[in-house]
Design a protein around this motif. Structure first.
Motif, PDB file in Angstrom:
ATOM      1  N   CYS A  10       0.831  -1.208   0.000  1.00 21.43           N
ATOM      2  CA  CYS A  10       0.000   0.000   0.000  1.00 21.43           C
ATOM      3  C   CYS A  10       0.865   1.256   0.000  1.00 21.43           C
ATOM      4  O   CYS A  10       0.580   2.215  -0.729  1.00 21.43           O
ATOM      5  CB  CYS A  10      -0.900   0.032   1.241  1.00 21.43           C
ATOM      6  SG  CYS A  10      -2.477  -0.792   1.013  1.00 21.43           S
ATOM      7  N   ARG A  11       1.921   1.255   0.810  1.00 20.99           N
ATOM      8  CA  ARG A  11       2.774   2.450   0.889  1.00 20.99           C
ATOM      9  C   ARG A  11       3.466   2.693  -0.451  1.00 20.99           C
ATOM     10  O   ARG A  11       3.593   3.833  -0.901  1.00 20.99           O
ATOM     11  CB  ARG A  11       3.793   2.326   2.026  1.00 20.99           C
ATOM     12  CG  ARG A  11       3.147   2.428   3.384  1.00 20.99           C
ATOM     13  CD  ARG A  11       4.094   2.739   4.532  1.00 20.99           C
ATOM     14  NE  ARG A  11       3.351   2.724   5.783  1.00 20.99           N
ATOM     15  CZ  ARG A  11       2.569   3.718   6.226  1.00 20.99           C
ATOM     16  NH1 ARG A  11       2.477   4.852   5.534  1.00 20.99           N
ATOM     17  NH2 ARG A  11       1.898   3.595   7.354  1.00 20.99           N
ATOM     18  N   GLU A  12       3.925   1.608  -1.095  1.00 22.95           N
ATOM     19  CA  GLU A  12       4.598   1.765  -2.387  1.00 22.95           C
ATOM     20  C   GLU A  12       3.633   2.258  -3.460  1.00 22.95           C
ATOM     21  O   GLU A  12       3.965   3.117  -4.272  1.00 22.95           O
ATOM     22  CB  GLU A  12       5.235   0.436  -2.817  1.00 22.95           C
ATOM     23  CG  GLU A  12       6.598   0.203  -2.164  1.00 22.95           C
ATOM     24  CD  GLU A  12       7.143  -1.190  -2.425  1.00 22.95           C
ATOM     25  OE1 GLU A  12       6.592  -1.912  -3.276  1.00 22.95           O
ATOM     26  OE2 GLU A  12       8.140  -1.550  -1.758  1.00 22.95           O
ATOM     27  N   LEU A  13       2.428   1.733  -3.471  1.00 25.96           N
ATOM     28  CA  LEU A  13       1.500   2.044  -4.559  1.00 25.96           C
ATOM     29  C   LEU A  13       0.716   3.330  -4.320  1.00 25.96           C
ATOM     30  O   LEU A  13       0.473   4.100  -5.245  1.00 25.96           O
ATOM     31  CB  LEU A  13       0.523   0.873  -4.730  1.00 25.96           C
ATOM     32  CG  LEU A  13       0.117   0.619  -6.175  1.00 25.96           C
ATOM     33  CD1 LEU A  13       1.267   0.043  -6.962  1.00 25.96           C
ATOM     34  CD2 LEU A  13      -1.079  -0.319  -6.221  1.00 25.96           C
ATOM     35  N   PHE A  14       0.318   3.569  -3.076  1.00 22.25           N
ATOM     36  CA  PHE A  14      -0.573   4.707  -2.792  1.00 22.25           C
ATOM     37  C   PHE A  14       0.082   5.783  -1.936  1.00 22.25           C
ATOM     38  O   PHE A  14      -0.511   6.837  -1.696  1.00 22.25           O
ATOM     39  CB  PHE A  14      -1.854   4.233  -2.073  1.00 22.25           C
ATOM     40  CG  PHE A  14      -2.545   3.085  -2.754  1.00 22.25           C
ATOM     41  CD1 PHE A  14      -2.963   3.190  -4.078  1.00 22.25           C
ATOM     42  CD2 PHE A  14      -2.767   1.896  -2.080  1.00 22.25           C
ATOM     43  CE1 PHE A  14      -3.600   2.125  -4.706  1.00 22.25           C
ATOM     44  CE2 PHE A  14      -3.403   0.832  -2.698  1.00 22.25           C
ATOM     45  CZ  PHE A  14      -3.819   0.935  -4.016  1.00 22.25           C
ATOM     46  N   GLY A  15       1.284   5.518  -1.420  1.00 24.73           N
ATOM     47  CA  GLY A  15       1.955   6.494  -0.573  1.00 24.73           C
ATOM     48  C   GLY A  15       1.323   6.634   0.801  1.00 24.73           C
ATOM     49  O   GLY A  15       1.502   7.646   1.484  1.00 24.73           O
ATOM     50  N   MET A  16       0.554   5.631   1.217  1.00 22.79           N
ATOM     51  CA  MET A  16      -0.055   5.656   2.565  1.00 22.79           C
ATOM     52  C   MET A  16      -0.361   4.228   3.003  1.00 22.79           C
ATOM     53  O   MET A  16      -0.387   3.306   2.184  1.00 22.79           O
ATOM     54  CB  MET A  16      -1.332   6.508   2.561  1.00 22.79           C
ATOM     55  CG  MET A  16      -2.376   6.089   1.559  1.00 22.79           C
ATOM     56  SD  MET A  16      -3.812   7.198   1.562  1.00 22.79           S
ATOM     57  CE  MET A  16      -3.844   7.752  -0.126  1.00 22.79           C
ATOM     58  N   GLY A  17      -0.594   4.068   4.299  1.00 20.00           N
ATOM     59  CA  GLY A  17      -0.924   2.747   4.842  1.00 20.00           C
ATOM     60  C   GLY A  17      -2.377   2.383   4.523  1.00 20.00           C
ATOM     61  O   GLY A  17      -3.147   3.220   4.049  1.00 20.00           O
ATOM     62  N   PRO A  18      -2.768   1.123   4.784  1.00 17.19           N
ATOM     63  CA  PRO A  18      -4.110   0.651   4.419  1.00 17.19           C
ATOM     64  C   PRO A  18      -5.250   1.468   5.032  1.00 17.19           C
ATOM     65  O   PRO A  18      -6.226   1.779   4.341  1.00 17.19           O
ATOM     66  CB  PRO A  18      -4.141  -0.789   4.932  1.00 17.19           C
ATOM     67  CG  PRO A  18      -2.724  -1.202   5.025  1.00 17.19           C
ATOM     68  CD  PRO A  18      -1.926   0.029   5.314  1.00 17.19           C
ATOM     69  N   THR A  19      -5.148   1.839   6.306  1.00 17.57           N
ATOM     70  CA  THR A  19      -6.279   2.536   6.938  1.00 17.57           C
ATOM     71  C   THR A  19      -6.507   3.908   6.298  1.00 17.57           C
ATOM     72  O   THR A  19      -7.652   4.299   6.023  1.00 17.57           O
ATOM     73  CB  THR A  19      -6.058   2.664   8.458  1.00 17.57           C
ATOM     74  OG1 THR A  19      -5.943   1.345   9.010  1.00 17.57           O
ATOM     75  CG2 THR A  19      -7.227   3.373   9.133  1.00 17.57           C
ATOM     76  N   ASP A  20      -5.399   4.642   6.045  1.00 17.14           N
ATOM     77  CA  ASP A  20      -5.555   5.948   5.385  1.00 17.14           C
ATOM     78  C   ASP A  20      -6.118   5.755   3.970  1.00 17.14           C
ATOM     79  O   ASP A  20      -6.939   6.553   3.496  1.00 17.14           O
ATOM     80  CB  ASP A  20      -4.210   6.681   5.320  1.00 17.14           C
ATOM     81  CG  ASP A  20      -3.755   7.119   6.705  1.00 17.14           C
ATOM     82  OD1 ASP A  20      -4.634   7.307   7.574  1.00 17.14           O
ATOM     83  OD2 ASP A  20      -2.533   7.254   6.919  1.00 17.14           O
ATOM     84  N   TYR A  21      -5.659   4.698   3.299  1.00 15.27           N
ATOM     85  CA  TYR A  21      -6.173   4.412   1.960  1.00 15.27           C
ATOM     86  C   TYR A  21      -7.671   4.109   2.012  1.00 15.27           C
ATOM     87  O   TYR A  21      -8.454   4.609   1.190  1.00 15.27           O
ATOM     88  CB  TYR A  21      -5.396   3.241   1.350  1.00 15.27           C
ATOM     89  CG  TYR A  21      -5.876   2.824  -0.023  1.00 15.27           C
ATOM     90  CD1 TYR A  21      -5.893   3.729  -1.092  1.00 15.27           C
ATOM     91  CD2 TYR A  21      -6.303   1.517  -0.254  1.00 15.27           C
ATOM     92  CE1 TYR A  21      -6.345   3.337  -2.353  1.00 15.27           C
ATOM     93  CE2 TYR A  21      -6.741   1.120  -1.509  1.00 15.27           C
ATOM     94  CZ  TYR A  21      -6.773   2.031  -2.555  1.00 15.27           C
ATOM     95  OH  TYR A  21      -7.210   1.637  -3.789  1.00 15.27           O
ATOM     96  N   PHE A  22      -8.091   3.318   3.004  1.00 14.18           N
ATOM     97  CA  PHE A  22      -9.525   3.027   3.146  1.00 14.18           C
ATOM     98  C   PHE A  22     -10.311   4.308   3.414  1.00 14.18           C
ATOM     99  O   PHE A  22     -11.380   4.522   2.845  1.00 14.18           O
ATOM    100  CB  PHE A  22      -9.764   2.007   4.274  1.00 14.18           C
ATOM    101  CG  PHE A  22      -9.438   0.591   3.887  1.00 14.18           C
ATOM    102  CD1 PHE A  22      -9.998   0.025   2.745  1.00 14.18           C
ATOM    103  CD2 PHE A  22      -8.582  -0.194   4.657  1.00 14.18           C
ATOM    104  CE1 PHE A  22      -9.707  -1.285   2.377  1.00 14.18           C
ATOM    105  CE2 PHE A  22      -8.283  -1.493   4.291  1.00 14.18           C
ATOM    106  CZ  PHE A  22      -8.840  -2.050   3.151  1.00 14.18           C
ATOM    107  N   GLU A  23      -9.764   5.156   4.267  1.00 16.10           N
ATOM    108  CA  GLU A  23     -10.494   6.395   4.570  1.00 16.10           C
ATOM    109  C   GLU A  23     -10.643   7.242   3.302  1.00 16.10           C
ATOM    110  O   GLU A  23     -11.705   7.811   3.039  1.00 16.10           O
ATOM    111  CB  GLU A  23      -9.765   7.189   5.666  1.00 16.10           C
ATOM    112  CG  GLU A  23     -10.521   8.465   6.060  1.00 16.10           C
ATOM    113  CD  GLU A  23     -10.443   8.778   7.552  1.00 16.10           C
ATOM    114  OE1 GLU A  23      -9.317   8.746   8.094  1.00 16.10           O
ATOM    115  OE2 GLU A  23     -11.496   9.068   8.160  1.00 16.10           O
TER     116      GLU A  23
END
Ligand code: ZN
Length: 459
Positions: free
Chosen positions: A248-261
């Motif tokens: 998640c950090r590599e692809l979206f620049g954030m951890g899973p919870t921030d990505y879900f939010e």
């Protein structure tokens, strides 16, 4: 009251109600009327009750609410015992090519096998997160729902989906995923056809894209919009392993919870499986939004995922239920053994012996599950007016007779035999056997369908 529905009287058992006060009776009674619990309390049932059609002397038993499972993948019943020494990503990569060959008959066999295992172990509300819909495989959702109806277990189908295949940087092979539009349309159709929002519903549907590493950002975002437009709950996998966090950090620049939010995936209408790798800010976000968790201790251990911070979640007020997860990562497929697993696994974490009590584990497996499925007003505790979903656990044989406390016997002892279980007042298990379906026939069909899947996948 001459028009009262037929009553069932259960007497002489210990009762753990799992109500808000944790009320327990060392020796008490329950009266079921129609599909509801009419009354319960200490001592014998009131005399002179009209319309009693059944009396059960439950001497030597503990009555609890029926167990509520909050995470499972029924189709995996056909791929048990494979890739037994893998972490999550290697395990997924090893099994996806086989899973992508499933069809309607296999899904039916896997669902019946999973539901039968769960029901004979005291589960009265089941769920299936089904996210593999190969092209031309038939009506998999319909087959799974039909299997649940036949077993008589209360059921949530989490209609899953995947649209991020290998060529888009995802884990599943391309031929195992749906298109964005196809997944959304099929999910909406499943909600329209099968979701029952009424009190006591036997079938509910949730919207459930599989995971960040198998689903596009658009599918996550649009699934959340679809679920909220339809007023149904949302479910997915989250924060299961360190590999997922890194991905998640590599692809979206954030951890899973921030990505879900960022995709609309936190809220009181969402519950997420695993949530193992959560920092304090992640937990605060779940608590602030009321997002629920399906804790799957056996699967997390089997896949070396880690230990979820359940004591911290409970302290923060996060709703937590228990899940068996799919039987490809938890071959047992029984929820009552997860009560024990939850206590033991969490005590290996930083809170040690204070992590989780036996009673808290029972609460996770009953009321906590009802909360995360959005059904706490109907099930999850034994209280007058709630649905008559309950289990009688036999605790007077060699395995449990000398254990001082019935709740400790149930949670920490050997898996307790289920003498009787009821869903909406209907008896599903009698003397450890299912009354609604034939276990031996189901066992044979799971064996033959597992063999057929292995043959097709090997071609
Ligand atoms: Zn899962």
């Amino acid at each position: 009251m001459s028009d009262a529905p037929g009553r069932t009287v259960i007497e002489n058992c210990a009762i753990a109600t799992v109500d808000a006060h944790g009320t327990e009776y060392a020796r008490g009674h329950l009266v079921l009327a129609g599909d509801r619990i009419e009354s319960l309390g200490a001592g014998a049932a009131p005399e002179g009750l009209a319309g009693v059609v059944r009396r059960i002397d439950a001497e030597g038993h503990l009555a609890t609410p029926g167990l509520v499972n909050t995470h499972h993948h029924f189709y995996q019943f056909l791929t048990r015992g494979l890739a037994t020494d893998h972490n999550l990503f290697d395990w997924l990569t090893a099994l996806y090519p086989t899973w992508a060959r499933i069809d309607e008959a296999m899904c039916r066999a896997g669902a019946l096998g999973s539901l039968a295992m769960m029901a004979r172990g005291g589960c009265t509300t089941a769920m299936d997160h089904h996210y593999i819909h190969p092209r031309g495989a038939g009506d998999l959702s319909g087959a799974i729902i039909q299997a649940a109806r036949e077993t008589g277990v209360r059921f949530t189908l989490a209609r899953g989906s995947m649209d991020r295949g290998e060529s888009d940087g995802g884990l599943p092979p391309d031929f195992a995923v749906e298109s964005l539009e196809g997944a959304l349309a099929a999910t909406e159709e499943t909600v329209d056809r099968h979701h029952d929002a009424s009190f006591g519903a036997m079938t509910q549907i949730a919207v459930a894209p599989c995971s960040p590493f198998s689903v596009s950002t658009e599918l996550l975002t649009q699934s959340a919009e679809l679920a909220r437009r339809k007023g149904v709950r949302m479910h997915t996998h989250g924060s299961e392993t360190v590999e997922e966090e890194t991905w998640c950090r590599e692809l979206f620049g954030m951890g899973p919870t921030d990505y879900f939010e960022s995709t609309g995936w936190l809220g009181a209408d969402v519950w997420m499986a695993h949530c193992v790798h959560m920092n304090d800010a992640d937990l605060a976000a779940f608590a602030r939004t009321g997002t629920g968790v399906a804790h799957c201790p056996s699967s997390n251990a089997r896949l070396a995922a880690g230990i979820a911070r359940v004591p911290d979640m409970l302290a923060a007020g996060i709703p937590v239920g228990l899940g068996v997860d799919g039987t490809a990562s938890n071959e047992a497929g029984e929820l009552h053994t997860e009560l024990r697993g939850a206590v033991l696994v969490n005590r290996l974490g930083p809170h040690r012996e204070a992590a989780l009590t036996a009673r808290q584990a029972l609460r996770l497996g009953t009321y906590g599950g009802a909360q995360v499925l959005g059904r706490a007003a109907e099930i999850g505790s034994l209280e007058p007016g709630k649905l008559a979903d309950l289990v009688l656990w036999r605790l007077d044989t060699l395995a449990h007779a000398s254990i001082a406390d019935p709740v400790a016997a149930l949670v920490l002892g050997a898996p307790a035999p289920v003498t009787a279980s009821f869903v909406g007042g209907r008896q599903l298990v009698a003397d450890g056997r299912l009354t609604t379906v034939d276990e031996d026939e189901i066992a044979a069909s799971t064996r033959s369908e597992a063999r057929r899947l292995a043959e097709i996948a090997g071609e």
